[in-house]
Design an enzyme around this catalytic site. Structure first.
Site, PDB file in Angstrom:
ATOM      1  N   SER B 118       0.841  -1.195   0.000  1.00  0.00           N
ATOM      2  CA  SER B 118       0.000   0.000   0.000  1.00  0.00           C
ATOM      3  C   SER B 118       0.869   1.234   0.000  1.00  0.00           C
ATOM      4  CB  SER B 118      -0.947   0.000   1.190  1.00  0.00           C
ATOM      5  OG  SER B 118      -0.222   0.247   2.361  1.00  0.00           O
ATOM      6  N   HIS B 122       2.030  12.224  -0.652  1.00  0.00           N
ATOM      7  CA  HIS B 122       1.641  13.631  -0.517  1.00  0.00           C
ATOM      8  C   HIS B 122       2.797  14.466  -1.063  1.00  0.00           C
ATOM      9  CE1 HIS B 122      -1.864  12.663   1.877  1.00  0.00           C
ATOM     10  NE2 HIS B 122      -1.121  11.846   2.612  1.00  0.00           N
ATOM     11  N   HIS B 132      -3.063   7.317  -3.996  1.00  0.00           N
ATOM     12  CA  HIS B 132      -3.148   6.144  -3.122  1.00  0.00           C
ATOM     13  C   HIS B 132      -3.218   4.909  -4.012  1.00  0.00           C
ATOM     14  CE1 HIS B 132      -6.109   3.170  -1.333  1.00  0.00           C
ATOM     15  NE2 HIS B 132      -5.100   3.081  -0.514  1.00  0.00           N
ATOM     16  N   ASN B 134      -3.142   0.445  -3.535  1.00  0.00           N
ATOM     17  CA  ASN B 134      -3.056  -0.689  -2.623  1.00  0.00           C
ATOM     18  C   ASN B 134      -3.517  -1.926  -3.376  1.00  0.00           C
ATOM     19  OD1 ASN B 134      -5.458  -2.101  -0.568  1.00  0.00           O
ATOM     20  ND2 ASN B 134      -3.298  -2.347  -0.083  1.00  0.00           N
ATOM     21  N   HIS B 165      -7.111   7.676 -15.413  1.00  0.00           N
ATOM     22  CA  HIS B 165      -8.219   6.758 -15.714  1.00  0.00           C
ATOM     23  C   HIS B 165      -7.891   5.869 -16.917  1.00  0.00           C
ATOM     24  CE1 HIS B 165     -10.978   8.111 -12.701  1.00  0.00           C
ATOM     25  NE2 HIS B 165     -11.051   9.348 -13.162  1.00  0.00           N
ATOM     26  N   GLY B 277      -5.327  -3.510  16.931  1.00  0.00           N
ATOM     27  CA  GLY B 277      -3.930  -3.603  17.316  1.00  0.00           C
ATOM     28  C   GLY B 277      -2.945  -3.766  16.167  1.00  0.00           C
ATOM     29  N   ASN B 279      -0.203  -2.212  13.232  1.00  0.00           N
ATOM     30  CA  ASN B 279       0.966  -1.352  13.405  1.00  0.00           C
ATOM     31  C   ASN B 279       0.566   0.103  13.142  1.00  0.00           C
ATOM     32  OD1 ASN B 279       3.399   0.180  12.455  1.00  0.00           O
ATOM     33  ND2 ASN B 279       4.368  -1.686  13.209  1.00  0.00           N
TER      34      ASN B 279
END
Lengths: 294, 294
Positions: B118, B122, B132, B134, B165, B277, B279
């Site tokens: 992922s 910025h 972005h 992933n 696109h 929980g 990271n």
């Protein structure tokens, strides 16, 4: 009598808002050019007049009896207060079905009335703590008060934390010897970021569903507001002439990120407001003007 | 055979990570001193070397068989890339009970294996879109691929949106004539802020639970990664020498606030990771380096 109570509570929230805005504007005037000249942001402050609150009224949806009322946002972008919002609102209507099940006294009849004042201040100086204060009165088949105040220092000073807790303790002790311990613990538990295993700040008090005797609960809620009004300006004035380092400012911007994380991930009021069509501008006025996740 | 598939998927995610990091570092080198000197941040860039990724490995809890595996974060704070994180991970264990009920193939047997890459970038220039990407492979009693890529321009340029696109459409069309329309719509629906009635960006594609034929789905997932690798650097390079105004930078910081709001209020991966929980440093690497809610 209930209508009279609603009117008295609303009037108090507006009166407190007025007093807070007046004190905060006075503080803006107290930062003299000589003091400002010694700050690291002297250049940015030059030509910037002392801040004044801008008020903006808003109303919930016209014509929908399930969504009555509205409020007034007051926001100041000043020389001392980088961004401070003080909102009052009085709204009524019906809770959405799933929410009604969770609210005291609303399972049978989803109608509610709610009024309150809420405040978040983000300061230019990293030496001056950010602060949050909110008190509210909610009426369903039940009728209760809630609220509190909590401090978020960026660079912690023992005297600030001590005075803040002492002022709230005095307000609590006037009403019930158990209040302060209970409401301080509640605050510590509420303003906590489990994913970071970090407290949002140094706490204060938090209370909700307070329904003992209406007059007593209202008097307590007023005293919480008065305690805030007395102690926070004192803390601000204490640091007004103190200069800071770029490292302290950088730490402030990072700490503000934790504030954002808390409000968007956990704060019940924020999530409820955003997900049920509340006034987005008023709800998100709590978010800091400048933030860093470096 | 399943172990071989897991190994092939993981190896691909790491290979793609390596290729992306190499291209992004090359772009850092392409910003010459002459180009940098014309930017509004020339002074800040002076003395700042071209960025390089710093890698940091992390492991889930030692000795807890329900929490095996780990990953590697790679983050670069550069001259072009203000902050970009590229994470790979391969984790296995058992889903918490409530989550197992929601995950395909895990209701009977909560064991899972998951691997993915992922990325969130910025950029310093408000003329270069944030991005972005992933892709992931998850194995329970079922076995599927998911992922996508989406673009968030601060100052929109038609050519950037068109090329982004087009690249994803070409990757989709190679595999199924219906994929692009379906996955583009899914992306628009997913990256949406209902409280603002705003899209997070201009979209891209989003897909999940893709389980047709393993080899075909893996090949498609690889092609999505390759399409990203081809088109995003092209968009970045297009704007490398262009200067910007303070107003455009201010708009960028505000738009980044929407990014934060989306990730903390709605993003399933973020919320799941934080509340179970995961990271924290890796999950919140997506948050922008500097943000404003003015």
């Amino acid at each position: 009598m209930e209508e009279d109570r609603k009117a008295r509570a609303s009037a108090w929230f507006e009166e407190l808002r007025g007093q807070i805005c007046a004190v905060f504007e006075a503080i803006e005037d107290e930062l003299t050019p000589a003091m400002a000249a010694k700050l690291p942001i002297a250049a940015a402050l030059e030509g910037l007049a002392p801040g004044r609150f801008e008020r903006k009224a808003w109303a919930r949806e016209d014509g929908d009896p399930a969504k009555g009322g509205g409020g007034t946002m007051a926001v100041m972008r000043g020389r001392v207060f980088e961004k401070v919002g003080v909102n009052v609102s009085a709204v009524w209507g019906e809770f959405p079905p799933d929410f009604a099940q969770k609210m005291p006294g609303a399972a049978q009849d989803p109608r509610f009335w709610a009024s309150g004042v809420s405040l978040v201040a983000h300061m230019r100086s990293p030496l001056i703590p950010a602060v949050h204060m909110n008190t509210r009165h909610i009426v369903t088949a039940k009728s209760w008060f809630g609220g509190g105040a909590d401090l978020t220092p960026m660079v912690p000073f023992k005297a600030d934390t001590r005075d803040f807790h002492a002022a709230l303790k005095a307000a609590c002790d006037k009403h019930d010897p158990d209040y302060h311990a209970r409401f301080k613990k509640w605050c510590d538990e509420y303003f906590y970021l489990p994913h970071r295993a970090e407290a949002r700040g140094v706490g204060g008090i938090f209370y909700d569903n307070l329904e003992t005797d209406w007059d007593a609960d209202f008097a307590f809620t007023q005293d919480v507001g008065r305690a805030f009004l007395e102690v926070y300006p004192k803390i601000v004035r204490r640091h007004l002439a103190e200069t800071w380092t770029p490292e302290q400012r950088a730490r402030q911007l990072v700490k503000r990120g934790r504030y954002v994380e808390f409000n968007l991930l956990y704060d019940r009021g924020t999530l409820f407001g955003l997900k049920t069509g509340g006034n987005v501008e008023a709800i998100l006025m709590s978010l800091p003007p400048a933030v860093a996740w470096p």
